[in-house]
Write a protein that holds these residues in place. Sequence first.
Motif, PDB file in Angstrom:
ATOM      1  N   GLY A  13     -13.365  85.954  81.419  1.00  0.00           N
ATOM      2  CA  GLY A  13     -13.878  84.334  81.834  1.00  0.00           C
ATOM      3  C   GLY A  13     -13.536  84.042  82.651  1.00  0.00           C
ATOM      4  N   PHE A  49     -11.910  77.431  84.048  1.00  0.00           N
ATOM      5  CA  PHE A  49     -10.678  76.713  84.259  1.00  0.00           C
ATOM      6  C   PHE A  49     -10.067  76.708  83.872  1.00  0.00           C
ATOM      7  CE2 PHE A  49      -8.810  72.253  81.757  1.00  0.00           C
ATOM      8  CZ  PHE A  49      -7.877  72.166  82.765  1.00  0.00           C
ATOM      9  N   ALA A  69      -9.124  80.604  82.210  1.00  0.00           N
ATOM     10  CA  ALA A  69      -8.385  81.328  82.832  1.00  0.00           C
ATOM     11  C   ALA A  69      -8.137  81.074  84.262  1.00  0.00           C
ATOM     12  CB  ALA A  69      -9.467  82.423  83.264  1.00  0.00           C
ATOM     13  N   VAL A 115     -13.854  89.390  84.034  1.00  0.00           N
ATOM     14  CA  VAL A 115     -14.680  89.353  83.612  1.00  0.00           C
ATOM     15  C   VAL A 115     -15.507  88.198  83.227  1.00  0.00           C
ATOM     16  CG1 VAL A 115     -16.795  90.119  82.362  1.00  0.00           C
ATOM     17  CG2 VAL A 115     -14.152  91.523  82.504  1.00  0.00           C
ATOM     18  N   THR A 168     -19.856  85.498  83.965  1.00  0.00           N
ATOM     19  CA  THR A 168     -21.323  86.039  84.376  1.00  0.00           C
ATOM     20  C   THR A 168     -21.891  86.028  85.703  1.00  0.00           C
ATOM     21  OG1 THR A 168     -21.322  83.420  83.800  1.00  0.00           O
ATOM     22  CG2 THR A 168     -22.104  84.696  82.035  1.00  0.00           C
ATOM     23  N   VAL A 188     -11.469  84.204  77.202  1.00  0.00           N
ATOM     24  CA  VAL A 188     -11.176  82.726  77.361  1.00  0.00           C
ATOM     25  C   VAL A 188     -12.742  82.175  78.047  1.00  0.00           C
ATOM     26  CG1 VAL A 188      -9.741  81.556  78.812  1.00  0.00           C
ATOM     27  CG2 VAL A 188      -8.671  83.528  78.284  1.00  0.00           C
ATOM     28  N   PRO A 243     -17.107  80.027  72.944  1.00  0.00           N
ATOM     29  CA  PRO A 243     -16.207  80.875  71.976  1.00  0.00           C
ATOM     30  C   PRO A 243     -18.081  80.948  71.222  1.00  0.00           C
ATOM     31  CG  PRO A 243     -16.296  78.023  71.682  1.00  0.00           C
ATOM     32  CD  PRO A 243     -16.994  78.506  73.572  1.00  0.00           C
ATOM     33  N   VAL A 268     -18.951  83.700  73.083  1.00  0.00           N
ATOM     34  CA  VAL A 268     -18.610  84.906  74.073  1.00  0.00           C
ATOM     35  C   VAL A 268     -17.232  86.158  72.636  1.00  0.00           C
ATOM     36  CG1 VAL A 268     -18.153  86.195  75.900  1.00  0.00           C
ATOM     37  CG2 VAL A 268     -18.997  83.778  75.955  1.00  0.00           C
ATOM     38  N   ILE A 312      -8.647  83.274  72.219  1.00  0.00           N
ATOM     39  CA  ILE A 312      -8.603  81.493  72.942  1.00  0.00           C
ATOM     40  C   ILE A 312      -9.185  80.422  71.738  1.00  0.00           C
ATOM     41  CG2 ILE A 312     -10.703  81.344  73.942  1.00  0.00           C
ATOM     42  CD1 ILE A 312      -7.650  79.241  75.086  1.00  0.00           C
ATOM     43  N   LYS A 313      -8.881  79.715  71.384  1.00  0.00           N
ATOM     44  CA  LYS A 313      -9.187  78.736  70.301  1.00  0.00           C
ATOM     45  C   LYS A 313     -10.222  78.038  70.823  1.00  0.00           C
ATOM     46  CE  LYS A 313      -9.329  74.678  71.584  1.00  0.00           C
ATOM     47  NZ  LYS A 313     -10.452  74.183  73.050  1.00  0.00           N
ATOM     48  N   ASN A 354      -1.535  77.753  71.265  1.00  0.00           N
ATOM     49  CA  ASN A 354      -0.255  76.842  72.775  1.00  0.00           C
ATOM     50  C   ASN A 354      -0.169  76.471  71.998  1.00  0.00           C
ATOM     51  OD1 ASN A 354      -3.048  75.522  73.337  1.00  0.00           O
ATOM     52  ND2 ASN A 354      -0.750  74.672  74.266  1.00  0.00           N
ATOM     53  N   HIS A 383     -15.538  69.456  80.291  1.00  0.00           N
ATOM     54  CA  HIS A 383     -15.858  69.572  82.151  1.00  0.00           C
ATOM     55  C   HIS A 383     -17.112  70.656  82.597  1.00  0.00           C
ATOM     56  CE1 HIS A 383     -12.890  72.705  80.518  1.00  0.00           C
ATOM     57  NE2 HIS A 383     -13.896  73.490  81.356  1.00  0.00           N
ATOM     58  N   SER A 384     -17.475  71.148  81.429  1.00  0.00           N
ATOM     59  CA  SER A 384     -18.543  72.173  81.116  1.00  0.00           C
ATOM     60  C   SER A 384     -19.458  72.232  80.708  1.00  0.00           C
ATOM     61  CB  SER A 384     -17.710  73.678  81.109  1.00  0.00           C
ATOM     62  OG  SER A 384     -17.306  74.475  82.174  1.00  0.00           O
ATOM     63  N   TRP A 439     -21.426  74.102  78.685  1.00  0.00           N
ATOM     64  CA  TRP A 439     -21.745  74.569  77.221  1.00  0.00           C
ATOM     65  C   TRP A 439     -21.202  73.879  76.237  1.00  0.00           C
ATOM     66  CZ3 TRP A 439     -17.349  75.533  75.026  1.00  0.00           C
ATOM     67  CH2 TRP A 439     -16.330  76.052  76.142  1.00  0.00           C
ATOM     68  N   ARG A 486     -23.786  77.066  71.605  1.00  0.00           N
ATOM     69  CA  ARG A 486     -22.731  77.696  72.444  1.00  0.00           C
ATOM     70  C   ARG A 486     -21.467  76.959  72.071  1.00  0.00           C
ATOM     71  NH1 ARG A 486     -22.880  78.943  78.449  1.00  0.00           N
ATOM     72  NH2 ARG A 486     -21.793  80.969  77.346  1.00  0.00           N
ATOM     73  N   HIS A 520       1.739  77.723  76.920  1.00  0.00           N
ATOM     74  CA  HIS A 520       0.745  79.159  77.417  1.00  0.00           C
ATOM     75  C   HIS A 520       1.692  80.229  78.236  1.00  0.00           C
ATOM     76  CE1 HIS A 520      -2.330  76.626  76.953  1.00  0.00           C
ATOM     77  NE2 HIS A 520      -1.794  75.909  77.725  1.00  0.00           N
TER      78      HIS A 520
END
Length: 335
Positions: free
Chosen positions: A8, A11, A13, A33, A35, A71, A74, A76, A94-95, A123, A158-159, A161, A167, A284
Amino acid sequence: MIGVSVIGAGFWARQMHLPALAQLPGVRITSVVATSPESAQRAAAPYDEAQALTDIAEAAADPDTHVLDIVAPPDVHLPAVEIAAAHGKHAICIKPLARDLDEADRMLEAVDEAGTRLFYAENVPFIPALQEARQLVDAGDIGTVFRVKACEGIGEPHSPWFFDPDRSGGGAILDMAVHSLEFCRFFAKAPITAVYAEAGTFVHHDRTTAEDTAVLTLRFANGVIGQCEDSWSLQGAMDSRFEVFGTEGRILVDNLHRQPLQVVNARAGWSYPMPIAGLVADGHLAMLGHFLDCLRSGAPSLSDGHVGRDVLAVVDAAYRSVASGRREEIKETTR
Ligand SMILES: NC(=O)c1ccc[n+]([C@@H]2O[C@H](COP(=O)([O-])OP(=O)(O)OC[C@H]3O[C@@H](n4cnc5c(N)ncnc54)[C@H](O)[C@@H]3O)[C@@H](O)[C@H]2O)c1
């Protein structure tokens, strides 16, 4: 030296995990990594030697990589943990741990079979103010804890997905209440046995079928009552508050209070120029340092995959409660 590949490049990561890993001694970021190659390159650029990749399996196959720090969204999480386990590599996820309990169980099975470890990157228990609060509670400063309460709110994710339940796995309950639930568990110090949830979509109904607002009431095995207020509907603002009520006192942690300056405007939305780096204030850095220390020493973790699974069992019951209109029991953990 522990080699970590970050899966990821979005944001979280870029904002938290990559800078935190870069600060930790004895850690090398081996790859990032994403996309798209461009976003992987942008995220990897500040970190010497970090490769920019688009294939999780290629990252896991690198002999210099010992851990995948996942990161990404979900959907993924399960495939990335399975790839890590198949290559004999550990995973930090990550959560929320997964989109649902079935995926969480498959993740735990994969690492059990491979003999690798799975850490749950939540965290909240590592927030310094909550660590301090926990010490005060353990020292008896507020007597016997009988009620816990958390509020986690933002105006919108913010995204795109996040708005697609296929997703993301869900809305504010899965995305935000996981933090509140882990706070409540950390202070009630007992398993949650039942939950009653009310939820609705009040602000973002033109963008998603997922809930943007939820209120959960919890009962713990030791009788403690919990309350979680979680949303994506706090227009133009953010909230992160935690309360512990005892027979002899009360503790309030307003985790944004360290930000004396809150700016809200039409162009940028809200922002809190940060006098204390979120890496430190939100725990974190301490969380990732703890996971890597556990790998070096073999010690058990405060936040392993079973913790993430236990939180998802409450999320599962909360969604059942929204559907049934009744209080729902928590399904037993796998272990
Ligand atoms: N407080 C917190 O702990 C916190 C805060 C924000 C986000 N998060 C979590 O972090 C995760 C990522 O959120 P974000 O805000 O960074 O999202 P984002 O949309 O900003 O970034 C997602 C990243 O994942 C990458 N990605 C997607 N599919 C991939 C795949 N198959 N292989 C490799 N990379 C892939 C994308 O290229 C992108 O770089 C989510 O699980 C979210 O819940 C946690």
